[in-house]
Each structure stands twice: as C-alpha cells, then as structure tokens.
Design a protein around this motif. Structure first.
Motif, PDB file in Angstrom:
ATOM      1  N   LEU A   1       0.820  -1.205   0.000  1.00  0.00           N
ATOM      2  CA  LEU A   1       0.000   0.000   0.000  1.00  0.00           C
ATOM      3  C   LEU A   1       0.860   1.263   0.000  1.00  0.00           C
ATOM      4  CD1 LEU A   1      -3.321   0.340   1.851  1.00  0.00           C
ATOM      5  CD2 LEU A   1      -1.800   2.297   1.743  1.00  0.00           C
ATOM      6  N   LEU A   2       2.002   1.236   0.693  1.00  0.00           N
ATOM      7  CA  LEU A   2       2.844   2.440   0.765  1.00  0.00           C
ATOM      8  C   LEU A   2       3.757   2.601  -0.441  1.00  0.00           C
ATOM      9  CD1 LEU A   2       3.913   2.589   4.534  1.00  0.00           C
ATOM     10  CD2 LEU A   2       1.981   3.678   3.383  1.00  0.00           C
ATOM     11  N   ASP A   3       3.829   1.580  -1.274  1.00  0.00           N
ATOM     12  CA  ASP A   3       4.675   1.671  -2.460  1.00  0.00           C
ATOM     13  C   ASP A   3       4.143   2.751  -3.404  1.00  0.00           C
ATOM     14  OD1 ASP A   3       6.636   1.034  -4.365  1.00  0.00           O
ATOM     15  OD2 ASP A   3       5.267  -0.323  -5.387  1.00  0.00           O
ATOM     16  N   GLY A   4       4.945   3.777  -3.617  1.00  0.00           N
ATOM     17  CA  GLY A   4       4.542   4.864  -4.508  1.00  0.00           C
ATOM     18  C   GLY A   4       3.441   5.740  -3.956  1.00  0.00           C
ATOM     19  N   ILE A   5       3.168   5.680  -2.662  1.00  0.00           N
ATOM     20  CA  ILE A   5       2.030   6.424  -2.116  1.00  0.00           C
ATOM     21  C   ILE A   5       2.203   7.940  -2.194  1.00  0.00           C
ATOM     22  CG2 ILE A   5       2.704   6.593   0.324  1.00  0.00           C
ATOM     23  CD1 ILE A   5      -0.758   5.646  -1.102  1.00  0.00           C
ATOM     24  N   PRO A   6       3.413   8.525  -2.102  1.00  0.00           N
ATOM     25  CA  PRO A   6       3.496   9.981  -2.268  1.00  0.00           C
ATOM     26  C   PRO A   6       2.966  10.453  -3.623  1.00  0.00           C
ATOM     27  CG  PRO A   6       5.501   9.160  -1.274  1.00  0.00           C
ATOM     28  CD  PRO A   6       4.725   7.954  -1.702  1.00  0.00           C
ATOM     29  N   ASP A   7       3.281   9.677  -4.666  1.00  0.00           N
ATOM     30  CA  ASP A   7       2.769  10.019  -5.997  1.00  0.00           C
ATOM     31  C   ASP A   7       1.242   9.937  -6.012  1.00  0.00           C
ATOM     32  OD1 ASP A   7       3.523  10.100  -9.145  1.00  0.00           O
ATOM     33  OD2 ASP A   7       1.819   8.770  -8.816  1.00  0.00           O
ATOM     34  N   THR A   8       0.703   8.887  -5.405  1.00  0.00           N
ATOM     35  CA  THR A   8      -0.751   8.708  -5.378  1.00  0.00           C
ATOM     36  C   THR A   8      -1.421   9.827  -4.585  1.00  0.00           C
ATOM     37  OG1 THR A   8      -0.474   6.323  -5.532  1.00  0.00           O
ATOM     38  CG2 THR A   8      -2.602   7.130  -4.754  1.00  0.00           C
ATOM     39  N   VAL A   9      -0.880  10.118  -3.403  1.00  0.00           N
ATOM     40  CA  VAL A   9      -1.454  11.181  -2.574  1.00  0.00           C
ATOM     41  C   VAL A   9      -1.398  12.519  -3.317  1.00  0.00           C
ATOM     42  CG1 VAL A   9      -1.092  12.560  -0.486  1.00  0.00           C
ATOM     43  CG2 VAL A   9      -1.047  10.063  -0.371  1.00  0.00           C
ATOM     44  N   ALA A  10      -0.286  12.785  -3.981  1.00  0.00           N
ATOM     45  CA  ALA A  10      -0.149  14.055  -4.707  1.00  0.00           C
ATOM     46  C   ALA A  10      -1.220  14.176  -5.780  1.00  0.00           C
ATOM     47  CB  ALA A  10       1.244  14.147  -5.329  1.00  0.00           C
ATOM     48  N   ARG A  11      -1.445  13.092  -6.560  1.00  0.00           N
ATOM     49  CA  ARG A  11      -2.478  13.151  -7.590  1.00  0.00           C
ATOM     50  C   ARG A  11      -3.859  13.338  -6.995  1.00  0.00           C
ATOM     51  NH1 ARG A  11      -3.523   8.783  -9.517  1.00  0.00           N
ATOM     52  NH2 ARG A  11      -1.946   7.359  -8.682  1.00  0.00           N
ATOM     53  N   VAL A  12      -4.134  12.606  -5.932  1.00  0.00           N
ATOM     54  CA  VAL A  12      -5.458  12.691  -5.326  1.00  0.00           C
ATOM     55  C   VAL A  12      -5.720  14.092  -4.782  1.00  0.00           C
ATOM     56  CG1 VAL A  12      -6.832  11.886  -3.358  1.00  0.00           C
ATOM     57  CG2 VAL A  12      -5.649  10.236  -4.810  1.00  0.00           C
ATOM     58  N   VAL A  13      -4.741  14.680  -4.136  1.00  0.00           N
ATOM     59  CA  VAL A  13      -4.930  16.009  -3.537  1.00  0.00           C
ATOM     60  C   VAL A  13      -5.100  17.077  -4.608  1.00  0.00           C
ATOM     61  CG1 VAL A  13      -3.792  17.825  -2.207  1.00  0.00           C
ATOM     62  CG2 VAL A  13      -3.790  15.466  -1.368  1.00  0.00           C
ATOM     63  N   VAL A  14      -4.193  17.101  -5.592  1.00  0.00           N
ATOM     64  CA  VAL A  14      -4.281  18.157  -6.593  1.00  0.00           C
ATOM     65  C   VAL A  14      -5.514  17.972  -7.466  1.00  0.00           C
ATOM     66  CG1 VAL A  14      -2.896  17.070  -8.414  1.00  0.00           C
ATOM     67  CG2 VAL A  14      -2.905  19.552  -8.188  1.00  0.00           C
ATOM     68  N   ALA A  15      -5.893  16.724  -7.721  1.00  0.00           N
ATOM     69  CA  ALA A  15      -7.117  16.485  -8.490  1.00  0.00           C
ATOM     70  C   ALA A  15      -8.338  16.947  -7.703  1.00  0.00           C
ATOM     71  CB  ALA A  15      -7.242  14.999  -8.837  1.00  0.00           C
ATOM     72  N   ALA A  16      -8.353  16.703  -6.398  1.00  0.00           N
ATOM     73  CA  ALA A  16      -9.499  17.101  -5.578  1.00  0.00           C
ATOM     74  C   ALA A  16      -9.688  18.613  -5.574  1.00  0.00           C
ATOM     75  CB  ALA A  16      -9.328  16.579  -4.153  1.00  0.00           C
ATOM     76  N   VAL A  17      -8.608  19.366  -5.396  1.00  0.00           N
ATOM     77  CA  VAL A  17      -8.758  20.825  -5.350  1.00  0.00           C
ATOM     78  C   VAL A  17      -9.032  21.384  -6.742  1.00  0.00           C
ATOM     79  CG1 VAL A  17      -7.443  21.163  -3.228  1.00  0.00           C
ATOM     80  CG2 VAL A  17      -6.226  21.101  -5.407  1.00  0.00           C
ATOM     81  N   ALA A  18      -8.460  20.754  -7.775  1.00  0.00           N
ATOM     82  CA  ALA A  18      -8.737  21.216  -9.141  1.00  0.00           C
ATOM     83  C   ALA A  18     -10.197  20.979  -9.499  1.00  0.00           C
ATOM     84  CB  ALA A  18      -7.819  20.508 -10.136  1.00  0.00           C
ATOM     85  N   ARG A  19     -10.727  19.833  -9.118  1.00  0.00           N
ATOM     86  CA  ARG A  19     -12.133  19.535  -9.407  1.00  0.00           C
ATOM     87  C   ARG A  19     -13.058  20.524  -8.711  1.00  0.00           C
ATOM     88  NH1 ARG A  19     -10.671  14.006  -8.771  1.00  0.00           N
ATOM     89  NH2 ARG A  19     -11.508  13.984  -6.655  1.00  0.00           N
ATOM     90  N   GLU A  20     -12.785  20.777  -7.441  1.00  0.00           N
ATOM     91  CA  GLU A  20     -13.682  21.669  -6.709  1.00  0.00           C
ATOM     92  C   GLU A  20     -13.530  23.118  -7.173  1.00  0.00           C
ATOM     93  OE1 GLU A  20     -16.685  22.876  -4.130  1.00  0.00           O
ATOM     94  OE2 GLU A  20     -16.133  20.949  -5.033  1.00  0.00           O
ATOM     95  N   ALA A  21     -12.339  23.512  -7.610  1.00  0.00           N
ATOM     96  CA  ALA A  21     -12.169  24.865  -8.153  1.00  0.00           C
ATOM     97  C   ALA A  21     -12.999  25.026  -9.422  1.00  0.00           C
ATOM     98  CB  ALA A  21     -10.694  25.138  -8.444  1.00  0.00           C
ATOM     99  N   SER A  22     -12.954  24.020 -10.292  1.00  0.00           N
ATOM    100  CA  SER A  22     -13.768  24.063 -11.506  1.00  0.00           C
ATOM    101  C   SER A  22     -15.245  24.082 -11.163  1.00  0.00           C
ATOM    102  CB  SER A  22     -13.465  22.844 -12.386  1.00  0.00           C
ATOM    103  OG  SER A  22     -12.144  22.854 -12.856  1.00  0.00           O
ATOM    104  N   SER A  23     -15.628  23.225 -10.240  1.00  0.00           N
ATOM    105  CA  SER A  23     -17.035  23.117  -9.877  1.00  0.00           C
ATOM    106  C   SER A  23     -17.566  24.415  -9.281  1.00  0.00           C
ATOM    107  CB  SER A  23     -17.214  21.968  -8.880  1.00  0.00           C
ATOM    108  OG  SER A  23     -18.535  21.914  -8.403  1.00  0.00           O
ATOM    109  N   ALA A  24     -16.828  24.983  -8.350  1.00  0.00           N
ATOM    110  CA  ALA A  24     -17.291  26.220  -7.706  1.00  0.00           C
ATOM    111  C   ALA A  24     -17.405  27.357  -8.711  1.00  0.00           C
ATOM    112  CB  ALA A  24     -16.337  26.604  -6.572  1.00  0.00           C
TER     113      ALA A  24
END
Length: 858
Positions: free
Chosen positions: A753-776
């Motif tokens: 689960l921790l293998d490559g997790i920084p990359d995964t967390v980075a994508r999830v976080v930036v995608a989440a804020v990008a999605r909500e910025a577009s939505s708002a």
C-alpha cells in the motif's frame, strides 16, 4: 509450450475423407493467430488445388474449397472440403498453419482438427416448423447480412434464457456449446467471415428456436421455430412474431417469406422445390439466387417485396400493405389455411400462384429471364460469387453499422459501448474491459463516452481501433497517463472555468505552472487552486443571499446544479477525474474529496480553517495522508486476522477484544477512561506513525518496518501499557507460528500500500482541489445566469436555459480538449514524454503538509 499440432489432428485428417476443419486453440495472441490462419488459408487453398488437379480424371469430382477463417468458440477455424490427396499430403496441411503462426510470432498455440457433426445432425428431422427466410439487398455488388439482422437473430434464439445457459451452435459443421451471452458474438463473427452457422435453443425432441446464417451463392438468414410438442396454436403465434421481425428489418430486405413446413429439413440451405417447381415453375433457389430483385421463387402465406417487384406489379391489383423504403408486404389468405395438416393449404397456395403470376418464373422461360437479367449488369453469382467468398479474408465489424451507446451491454451486437467495440475489433471475448487497452486509458475512454451526447459519441468509433495495443502497460506508462489526466484538470478545466467566473488572477497563475510532477510546482498548484475555491464559493454565497427565498433550495440553485452536472460529463471533467485517481485506494480518494468539498461549501469549516490559519491545501494533504494510514492499519490487521484464523482457528483482533474485556473486568484502568477509549488512543499513535511512513513514502523507518514501527508507537504511547498487554495476550492465544505469519502478512500489505504512495497522494490532492475549483467557478457562472434570467421575469425553463447557455460557451472548447487528451493517452510518444518527465518519484516534503495527531480528519 510453443506452436504444436494436436495429438489426434493428423489421424482425424486421414480419416475425414477430404472434408475436415482446422482450428487454432489456446493461442497466446488471438489477433495474430487469426491473421496467420488467414494467410495459411491462401497457402492451403493453393495446396488443395495442386493436389486435386483438374483434368479428365477429375472433371466429375467436386472442386476443393477452403472456407473463410472464422473466429469460432475456442479459436479461429476454417473448413476444408473435397480435398482428395495422399495421406502424406493431407498430413502436411497442419504444418502450413504451424509455419504461419510461428512467422506471426505466436508463442503458444495448438492446431486441432475438431470433430464435425453431432446432435444437430438430427435438426433436419425436427417436425412442425414455421420458417422465416430473409434475403438481403445487394450493396455494391456484394450481398451481405446486415449487422442488425444478426442482433435480431441472436435475440430470437436467446431471448428467453439466461446469460449462462447453453445454446448449441454449429459453425462450419463443427458443434459447440455456447453460453447465451456469447451467442450474438459468435454469430457476428460468422457473419463477418461469411461462415455458415446454426444456433439452436431448446430440445430437439420438444421445442426449438433456430437461426441459420447461410452464405456462398445464396446468402440469407433463416429464423425458425419447430418441435414435436409445438401445436397449431404455437405455430401461428410464432408466425406472427416472425412477421413483426420481418417488418422491423424490411428496409434492408430484397425479399422475405414465411411458410409452414413439415420439418426443418434444409432450413439453412434454401427453399423447398415442392411448391411452384412441382407445377412447372423454375427452381426456387435459382430464382432466389439470380432474379430475386424482381421475381419471387414461390407463393407463401406472407412475403415482403422490394422496389423491383413492385414495379412489375404496377398494373396489377395485388393487395399490398406498404412498409416504407420501397417495400410492401403480401398476405395470402389466413395463415391458418397454410398449416401443413390443413386441407385448405393446396387451395391457398394455388390462390397465391394466381395473385403472384406476374412475379413467378416458369421453367421454360428461366433461361431467357436469366439472360435478360444478366445483360443488365454484374450479379454476384456463379464463379463471381466464389471469388467474392475467397476474398473475404477480413473479419472485423463495419464501423458504420455500429452504434455506440452508454453503459455495458450483456451481449455483443451492433449497439455497444466504446470498449465493447474495442474487444470485438481485437477478437477478444465480449467485455467492457478489454485486455488490449491500458486500464487508465480505458477508464478515461469509458467515462468520456458515457458523458457525451449520442451524436458526438459516434465520433469515438474512429478512436476504437487505436485503443488496441495500449495495454498491457508498464507501471511507468500507467503513471504517465494518470498525470496527463491530472494535468488536464489543473491546466485545462480549472483555468477555463475560473476565467468564465471572472477569476482571472488564479487562472493566469495556473498557466505559469511547471510540470506538476515537480514538488514545488505541485505545492504551488494546490495553493492557487485552494485560494480559487474560496473565492468561487464566496461568490456563490453572495449570489445566493441576494436571490434567496424561503425554499431550502431555490429554483436557481437547482438550475445551477443541473447545468454543471451536464457539462461536467460532456466536457470530460468526470472522465479526467476518474483517470487521475485511477488506482488510488477508494478511502483515500473519498476522504480527500469529502474534506475539500466540506471546506469549500460549509462556511463553518472555512471559519475553522481560517481560525487555525490553515489553507484548504493543508487540510487536503492532512486528510489524504491520514486516510492512507487508516487504510494501511485496517488492511494490515485484516490480513493478520486471515493468517491467524487459518493457522490457529482464532481471529487475532477478536482475541484482542476478548483480552481487553477480561482485563477491564479484572483490574482498574487508568483514570476514568474505559477500555475501548484507552486502546483507541494507543492505536491513534500507531496510525500517526503510519502517516509519517506515508509522508516519507517508504515501508521502512530506518531499520524497522513501518508496520512494526506503528505497533511500537502504540506501545510507547501514554496508554501503551494496556495496549501492549492486550496484544501480547492475543499473541499467546494464537501461538507463535500463527503470530509470525500474521505479522508477515500484515507487513506485506503495508509494503504494497505504501509503495509509490506519495505520488498517489499528490495526484489525489491536486485532483481534488482542481475539481472543486472548476465546480465552484462553473456553478457560480450558472447561478448568476439563472438569477439574471429570473430577475428579467423568466420562469424555471428560462432560468434553466440561461444556466445551460452560460456553461455551454465554455464547454464547447473543453469537449474538444477532452478528445485531445484521449489522443495523448493513446499516442506512445506522448506517453513516453510524460513518463520521462515523471521518472523520479514525487515526494511530499513541505513541513506544512506533515500532519500531527490533533489534525486527524475522518
């Protein structure tokens, strides 16, 4: 294993009297195997012709033939007929296939000679039949069965059975038992390859429904129902069902007829000579083969006539019912009169001959009619028809005949999803997740296709062949595709909606970003998008407060949400979101999205952030990392439980709970806390340890594994003494061997689960804020437009139209960009460039992102 000839293949060829099938099974590359067998077909045809020399001794022998290659159940197959040769010459034929397969780089395959014949040999004898024969119009000199006919034929056979129930199929004389869900796919493959095929549902000794595809000199489709247990009422009911099918397919019909027949004899080979021909008429199959565009082969209770027939009837008073597209139906007497056992059948048939006299051909005039007809132009018959068959080496569906639709389809047909079409094009089993497509590209393509309107979706048919071969992919290629989708959210969608909302400053700042796989650029993007979310949300609240009424949700807000939901799908925003977070643990994605949305849309959450002097990005990082830690902790214990139960019969956590309850009863716990609370606080320390491991992106913390470090953190916490007692007692209860295996399995889960997790967390976080910025931003645009329409006296429809129009102005360009992203996900050069850019693992290093236990977010 390599490419080999099956154990009994040569013996079966020797015993087959010159007619046998060859099939390639278990091919490591099905597409390559089909192509190889198509080339081998040409070799075999030349070989068969060479060992059957024409001449005085061979003039009376049937001409050797080799069928087209069909992707049959089990693998590609062809049928050889009338091949007369020595045993050695026949035995060499499989070797031709072996050489072609090896040249095509097929690593593994077996060449088999399947047995021909079987239970369906008794099909001809099944009594009490009603049969529909559909003859297609010629297109460009070639007569083919339209794909939608195959859909209907498959439904006729399988309409009342489950997907897993078996159907008997005979392909090129070889019988197979095929699951109901796969029947349509096999029939389509046969239609594409112009290979004879019978599908039979039911018991030959009771009732059956059949569909037969016939090619060669008389291509047609025959649908029938029969059986010794079918009475007259059943036959009439099925007659009317077949009438409805004929009307539905009439546009592509050159001629169609329905009749009652004593048995199913010759159901797939053509028309019976017992009618008009017995009265001095021309052979019906000759008329059907040569003259069908303006003549009829016989009289039947129901027929559909084409434009040529109707032109010849212009001066006759035949009762017709026009069906459109230049077709008309003719009913002669009541169908009951035509039942085989009805003495009125002869009279009804005679009446039909009288009514259709202008369209029937007598035996003595056949030669003149043939000369006259052939003088009008080429006709796909005789030797020319054989040439057409020999040229039919391809077996992929005609894209113009396919209709792309949303969602999955249980069976193959002309109405498919995009990825189901890809499966078909690559000769894979019917599936919405073909092995030949990259999982990330498949995720994006699937969501994009589902979000487009019907007309736009059809453009993706041209993309379907290009998706083949994008998978299986390397880890680096899949990561590159995920980042391409993430960049789309940040660099394309968010700036477009921010500009539409008047938030040009954050849009301009996003335009200056470097690659998001660089740590500082990623942090900058999250910060800019977090600020944009707050600005967009504040604008929505201001607009809402101006127009708000007493309703919990105003009509304008409803218009806003409906408009945004529509364009979020049609512009590829949803597709990019799904592709960007592909492969991330579901709990990580959900927790991060929920927290970002909460900070955006809940004023109280924003006030709490402001009081703590934290940004939305800070909260998103903290939530994401804690979600990873929670998931690692839970999954590891789940794995440990399974191992402990298998080796000791006890579940580890159940034992820990038992020990905790026992201790709580036998001794006093610290302070006023109950046992559960004390253990929870210790486990929180363990989860915080795993959070730090996720932050650093490794399963090892120095010389200690992250799982062991987490458990030690629980032991060393303020309440660790009690937790240690519970853990040690549970360890003694299950035994050392079970404990060792349980801990080993838990470590393996945490490592994975921790293998490559920084990359995964980075994508999830930036995608989440990008999605909500577009939505708002987009929701703000739609809300203002709807509110203005309402202020100008508009009703609900006007508000909806204004909201949609405001977003459509942006959506048009974004939809075009969504197709461009799909192109980049397919393009090997774009993937290689993106993978090179992101070759080094992204690491989260900023101190502000490091969570502490009191920042834990559920």
């Amino acid at each position: 294993m390599g490419v080999r000839v099956g154990r009994q293949a040569r013996e079966r060829i020797a015993a087959a009297a010159g007619t046998f099938a060859i099939q390639v099974r278990q091919a490591s590359d099905l597409g390559a195997a089909i192509s190889a067998l198509q080339l081998a077909r040409v070799d075999i045809l030349g070989l068969a012709t060479g060992i059957n020399p024409t001449g005085s001794n061979a003039s009376s022998s049937p001409r050797p033939s080799v069928s087209p290659v069909v992707n049959a159940p089990g693998g590609p197959m062809l049928l050889l007929e009338h091949v007369a040769a020595t045993r050695d010459a026949l035995a060499s034929i499989p070797d031709v296939v072996v050489r072609r397969l090896e040249k095509a780089a097929v690593a593994n395959a077996t060449i088999e000679v399947p047995l021909t014949g079987g239970s369906l040999d008794r099909l001809d004898a099944v009594p009490n039949a009603v049969i529909l024969r559909l003859f297609p119009s010629a297109r460009g000199g070639v007569t083919a069965l339209p794909p939608d006919w195959i859909d209907i034929a498959a439904e006729w056979v399988t309409g009342d059975i489950g997907d897993d129930e078996p159907v008997a199929m005979r392909v090129l004389g070889v019988e197979f038992a095929v699951a109901g869900a796969e029947v349509a796919g096999v029939m389509h493959e046969c239609a594409l390859a112009r290979a004879w095929c019978d599908s039979v549902n039911g018991d030959l000794s009771d009732r059956v429904r059949t569909a037969s595809l016939t090619f060669g000199r008389l291509p047609h489709l025959a649908l029938a129902a029969a059986g010794p247990r079918v009475d007259n009422a059943g036959l009439l009911a099925r007659f009317h069902l077949l009438q409805e099918i004929t009307r539905e397919l009439a546009a592509d019909v050159a001629y169609a007829c329905i009749d009652f027949e004593p048995t199913l004899e010759g159901v797939g080979t053509g028309l019976s000579p017992s009618g008009w021909q017995s009265q001095g008429g021309a052979p019906p199959n000759t008329v059907a083969r040569e003259l069908l565009d303006e003549r009829v082969p016989d009289a039947f209770p129901y027929q559909v006539l084409g434009p040529g027939h109707l032109a010849r009837l212009a001066d006759h008073s035949l009762p017709l019912e026009h069906l459109g597209d230049g077709r008309a139906e003719v009913n002669v007497e009541h169908p009951r009169s035509w039942l085989i056992a009805n003495p009125e059948r002869d009279d009804a048939q005679a009446q039909g001959w009288d009514l259709l006299q202008a369209l029937l051909v007598a035996e003595e005039e056949l030669a003149a009619r043939l000369d006259e007809h052939r003088g009008r132009g080429p006709h796909p018959s005789g030797e020319n028809a054989e040439e057409l068959d020999l040229a039919a080496l391809g077996s992929i569906p005609e894209l113009d005949a396919i209709v792309l639709e949303r969602g999955r389809h249980p069976r193959r047909g002309t109405r498919l999803s995009l990825l189901e079409l890809v499966s078909w094009l690559n000769h894979e089993a019917h599936s919405d997740a073909p092995d030949s497509v990259s999982p990330v590209a498949a995720t994006y393509a699937r969501w994009l296709a589902d979000g487009l309107d019907h007309e736009t979706r059809q453009r993706l048919k041209a993309v379907a062949p290009r998706l083949i071969g994008t998978g299986p992919s390397t880890i680096g290629e899949e990561a590159a595709r995920r980042w391409l989708a993430t960049e789309q959210l940040v660099r394309v969608h968010a700036p477009a909606w921010l500009r539409a909302a008047g938030l040009t400053e954050p849009a301009d700042r996003l335009a200056t970003l470097g690659p998001l796989t660089q740590h500082l650029e990623l942090v900058r993007a999250v910060d800019v998008l977090g600020t944009a979310i707050l600005a967009g949300s504040h604008r929505i609240e201001i607009t809402t407060s101006i127009v708000n009424d007493d309703a919990e949700v105003s009509p304008d807000e409803q218009s806003m949400w409906a408009a945004w939901e529509r364009v979020s799908e049609s512009t590829g925003w949803v597709a990019a979101s799904e592709a960007a977070t592909h492969g991330a643990p579901a709990e990580l994605t959900y927790a991060t999205d929920f927290r970002v949305i909460e900070c955006s849309r809940d004023p109280r959450a924003r006030d709490e952030l402001e009081a703590a002097r934290k940004s939305i990005g800070d909260s998103a990082w903290t939530t994401a990392l804690h979600a990873v830690a929670d998931e690692a902790w839970e999954q590891a214990w789940r794995a440990a439980d399974i191992a402990a139960r298998e080796l000791s019969g006890f579940t580890l956590r159940a034992e820990m709970e038992r020990v905790a309850r026992s201790l709580a009863e036998d001794r006093s716990w610290q302070g006023d806390e109950d046992a559960e609370s004390i253990l929870d606080m210790a486990e929180r320390a363990a989860r915080d340890s795993l959070t730090r491991a996720a932050l650093s992106g490794g399963s090892m913390q120095g010389d200690e594994h992250a799982w062991d470090a987490a458990r030690n953190a629980a032991r060393l916490s303020p309440n660790g003494k009690e937790w240690a007692i519970v853990s040690d007692e549970a360890r003694r209860a299950i035994g050392e061997d079970a404990w060792a295996q349980a801990m080993a399995d838990a470590r393996a889960v945490v490592t994975e689960l921790l293998d490559g997790i920084p990359d995964t967390v980075a994508r999830v976080v930036v995608a989440a804020v990008a999605r909500e910025a577009s939505s708002a931003a987009a929701r703000g645009v739609a809300l203002r437009a709807a509110s203005v329409a309402r202020a100008n006296g508009g009703d609900d429809d006007a508000a909806d139209a204004a909201a949609n129009q405001a977003l459509d102005e942006v959506a048009v360009d974004l939809q075009a960009r969504s197709f461009e992203l799909l192109d980049r996900m397919i393009d090997p050069a774009a993937i290689e460039a993106a993978a090179t850019e992101a070759h080094s693992e992204l690491r989260v290093e900023t101190g502000a992102m490091a969570p502490t236990s009191n920042q834990h977010s559920t």
